[in-house]
Every structure is written in C-alpha cells, then in structure tokens.
Design a protein around this motif. Structure first.
Motif, short mmCIF file in Angstrom:
data_model
loop_
_atom_site.label_atom_id
_atom_site.label_comp_id
_atom_site.label_asym_id
_atom_site.label_seq_id
_atom_site.Cartn_x
_atom_site.Cartn_y
_atom_site.Cartn_z
N ALA A 3 5.45 3.58 -21.74
CA ALA A 3 5.25 2.40 -20.90
C ALA A 3 6.52 1.56 -20.79
O ALA A 3 6.58 0.65 -19.95
N ASN A 4 7.53 1.81 -21.59
CA ASN A 4 8.77 1.05 -21.52
C ASN A 4 9.57 1.46 -20.28
O ASN A 4 9.61 2.63 -19.91
N HIS A 19 11.47 -3.77 -19.51
CA HIS A 19 10.04 -4.07 -19.61
C HIS A 19 9.51 -3.28 -20.80
O HIS A 19 9.43 -2.05 -20.75
N ALA A 20 9.16 -3.98 -21.87
CA ALA A 20 8.72 -3.33 -23.11
C ALA A 20 7.20 -3.41 -23.24
O ALA A 20 6.60 -4.44 -22.98
N ASP A 21 6.62 -2.30 -23.64
CA ASP A 21 5.17 -2.22 -23.87
C ASP A 21 4.96 -1.17 -24.96
O ASP A 21 4.97 0.02 -24.68
N PHE A 22 4.84 -1.62 -26.21
CA PHE A 22 4.78 -0.66 -27.32
C PHE A 22 3.98 -1.21 -28.49
O PHE A 22 3.62 -2.38 -28.53
N SER A 23 3.73 -0.34 -29.45
CA SER A 23 3.01 -0.74 -30.66
C SER A 23 3.79 -0.34 -31.91
O SER A 23 4.16 -1.20 -32.70
N GLY A 24 4.07 0.93 -32.08
CA GLY A 24 4.68 1.37 -33.33
C GLY A 24 6.20 1.39 -33.33
O GLY A 24 6.82 1.59 -34.37
N GLN A 25 6.81 1.20 -32.18
CA GLN A 25 8.27 1.28 -32.10
C GLN A 25 8.93 0.12 -32.84
O GLN A 25 8.49 -1.02 -32.77
N ALA A 26 10.02 0.43 -33.55
CA ALA A 26 10.82 -0.59 -34.21
C ALA A 26 12.29 -0.37 -33.86
O ALA A 26 12.73 0.78 -33.73
N PHE A 27 13.02 -1.43 -33.68
CA PHE A 27 14.43 -1.35 -33.35
C PHE A 27 15.24 -1.80 -34.56
O PHE A 27 15.07 -2.92 -35.06
N GLY A 28 16.13 -0.93 -35.04
CA GLY A 28 16.97 -1.29 -36.18
C GLY A 28 17.98 -2.36 -35.81
O GLY A 28 18.11 -2.76 -34.65
N ARG A 29 18.70 -2.83 -36.79
CA ARG A 29 19.67 -3.90 -36.59
C ARG A 29 20.71 -3.46 -35.55
O ARG A 29 21.34 -2.42 -35.68
N HIS A 30 20.88 -4.29 -34.53
CA HIS A 30 21.79 -3.96 -33.44
C HIS A 30 22.17 -5.26 -32.73
O HIS A 30 21.67 -6.34 -33.07
N SER A 31 23.04 -5.15 -31.73
CA SER A 31 23.40 -6.31 -30.91
C SER A 31 23.64 -5.82 -29.49
O SER A 31 23.71 -4.61 -29.22
N GLY A 43 0.54 -10.15 -26.85
CA GLY A 43 0.71 -9.81 -28.25
C GLY A 43 1.71 -10.70 -28.95
O GLY A 43 2.03 -11.81 -28.49
N VAL A 44 2.24 -10.21 -30.06
CA VAL A 44 3.21 -10.96 -30.86
C VAL A 44 4.39 -10.05 -31.18
O VAL A 44 4.22 -9.00 -31.79
N GLY A 45 5.55 -10.45 -30.74
CA GLY A 45 6.77 -9.73 -31.07
C GLY A 45 7.40 -10.30 -32.32
O GLY A 45 7.04 -11.40 -32.77
N GLY A 46 8.35 -9.57 -32.87
CA GLY A 46 9.01 -10.06 -34.07
C GLY A 46 10.40 -9.48 -34.22
O GLY A 46 10.70 -8.41 -33.69
N ALA A 77 -0.80 -5.37 -32.83
CA ALA A 77 -1.07 -3.96 -32.55
C ALA A 77 -0.29 -3.50 -31.32
O ALA A 77 0.11 -2.33 -31.22
N ARG A 78 -0.08 -4.40 -30.37
CA ARG A 78 0.67 -4.08 -29.16
C ARG A 78 1.42 -5.31 -28.72
O ARG A 78 0.92 -6.44 -28.83
N VAL A 79 2.62 -5.13 -28.20
CA VAL A 79 3.39 -6.25 -27.68
C VAL A 79 3.98 -5.85 -26.33
O VAL A 79 4.43 -4.72 -26.13
N VAL A 80 3.91 -6.78 -25.39
CA VAL A 80 4.48 -6.58 -24.07
C VAL A 80 5.44 -7.74 -23.81
O VAL A 80 5.08 -8.91 -23.98
N TYR A 81 6.66 -7.43 -23.42
CA TYR A 81 7.60 -8.49 -23.07
C TYR A 81 8.59 -7.97 -22.04
O TYR A 81 8.76 -6.76 -21.84
N ARG A 82 9.25 -8.92 -21.35
CA ARG A 82 10.33 -8.60 -20.42
C ARG A 82 11.60 -9.24 -20.93
O ARG A 82 11.60 -10.39 -21.37
#
Length: 266
Positions: A3-4, A19-31, A43-46, A77-82
């Motif tokens: 969905a991304n 356009h992000a729409d995911f549940s289990g994906q994690a992004f490591g430290r980056h810039s 949902g809730v992003g972090g 469980a799911r987060v959607v953001y732009r």
C-alpha cells in the motif's frame, strides 16, 4: 508494504511525496537530504529523534530538517501518513524569497487540519499529473508550513498589475484544453509563480488552476449539450480520466456530467 507509494515527477526535481500505509514495517536510523513535512492520517506513528522517542497520533504533524537522523515505526496496528520531501536547494526557486526558513524547531506540532488537507490535495495532483494543479498546491503548502513552523515571515502584498493578470486570464481562456504549467505561466509574465498565484487570486477571486478548471467545466457543459460522449469530452478538455472529470464537474456544478446531460434532455 504494497500500500506504500512514493510519488515523483521528472519535471519537478527534488520533490517527492510518500504515502505510507503499513503495520509491521520499521525504518532503521536514517536521515534525508530534504525537509520532511508529514501528517498522520490514521493510527499512531512513532520514531526516535533528538534523543527522544515520540508517538504521533492522527492529527499530528511530523516535521524534520535535512540530515536529521531518526527511526520510524508504527505504534498502532496500522498507521497511514503522507510525507512530503523537498530538497533544501529547491526552496529558493519554490518559495521566491530572499530570506529562507530557519528550519523546524518543533518536530510534532498539532495540526488544525489545513496541512493534512494540503498534503491530501497534493497527493491527488501527483496521481493526476496536472502540472498547474500540482505546482499550485505545492507552493501553497510550503508557504503555509514554513510560515507556521519554519520561521518564515508572512508574504507581503502581491503586486497589482491588471495588465499582467488580464493577460494571464486571456491566455487561460485561449488554452483551457491544454496542459498548462505554473512555470510556463510565470515565464510568460516574468513573475515568480507564488506572486503570480496571489495576484491572480486578488484580481479574479480564484487562483489560475481553479480558473482553468472552471473554464473547462463551462466548455464541458456546452459539449455535453451538443451530445458528445462523456469520455470524448473528458479527453478533449485535458482531464486525467473519467473519474477526474466527474469529480471536477460535480465540484463546480453539484451534479455529475452524466446527470447534467440527463436533466438537460428531460
């Protein structure tokens, strides 16, 4: 991850919309080598940034400066953001300012809905590929965000030049069925796009993109009353597809093109 979507245009370098729409994906430290302007839709992003862990519920913005290290994950469980990415080197041309933004001090301010709505409109223009609409929405969003959160001062009054705005109006009237870009219009009158938009709005009550759509709808009515097929009208007037035509027509008339033709013939 299906969905991304990462949206970009070759004629608009240094600008991307994720356009992000995911549940289990994690992004490591980056810039990123760009300013990041995001809004949580669902949902809730972090993420972790500046030595702290943040949870971002819907209605929160996510603002980051270039080269600012951070992580990313879903707190729910799911987060959607732009998220809009704009390279810092592109800001002088896009904003048309002598003084540029200081950068974002607060990472996660609450949004009153205007930034999120602007990102949604921008995403729609990316999908459609309408240069005038996309550039117009992009400039409006950048101005809004950097004035509110990046230390940019409110723009001064737009130039008043009835000759310039009348020329632009006449140009749009003559080329309403063609693909027109904001850069093209700005070059015609040798004004910065941001100044052009505001001056045109002050003269005619709407920005150039809205004026162009209104003109297309007026012509669409005429062609529909002549009995032309819906698909032919949409294609002939430069709409992205039938759904885009339907949406714009309904926005300005309150009914779909098909309904308009049925009512006109009854």
């Amino acid at each position: 991850m299906d969905a991304n979507r990462l949206l970009a245009k070759p004629w608009l370098p240094g600008v991307e919309l994720f356009h992000a729409d995911f549940s289990g994906q994690a992004f490591g430290r980056h810039s990123h080598d760009a300013f990041a302007i995001g809004a949580i839709v669902q949902g809730v992003g972090g993420y972790q940034c500046r030595g702290q862990r943040y949870a971002l519920p819907a209605g929160t913005l996510s603002l980051m400066n270039p080269e600012e290290p951070h992580t990313g994950h879903a707190e729910s469980a799911r987060v959607v953001y732009r998220m809009l990415y704009v390279e810092e080197s592109r800001l002088p041309a896009l904003l048309g300012r002598k003084r540029l933004p200081n950068g974002f001090g607060t990472l996660n301010p609450h949004d009153d809905g205007q930034v999120a709505a602007g990102l949604a409109r921008l995403a729609g223009e990316f999908e459609r590929g309408d240069a005038l609409g996309l550039e117009s929405e992009l400039l409006a969003l950048l101005e809004l965000v950097f004035v509110r959160h990046g230390g940019l001062r409110e723009a001064g009054a737009a130039f008043r030049d009835s000759g310039v705005t009348a020329y632009l109006r006449d140009y749009l009237e003559a080329h309403y069925a063609e693909a027109v870009s904001l850069e093209q219009l700005a070059a015609l009158v040798q004004r910065h796009p941001r100044h052009l938009i505001e001056a045109f709005r002050r003269a005619y009550g709407v920005p150039p993109h809205t004026y162009l759509l209104q003109r297309r709808v007026r012509e669409a009515k005429r062609r529909l009353l002549q009995g032309q097929a819906l698909a032919d009208v949409a294609l002939g007037l430069g709409f992205y597809d039938q759904a885009h035509f339907n949406g714009v027509f309904r926005r300005f008339t309150g009914v779909t093109p098909g309904r308009f033709r049925v009512l006109a013939q009854s």
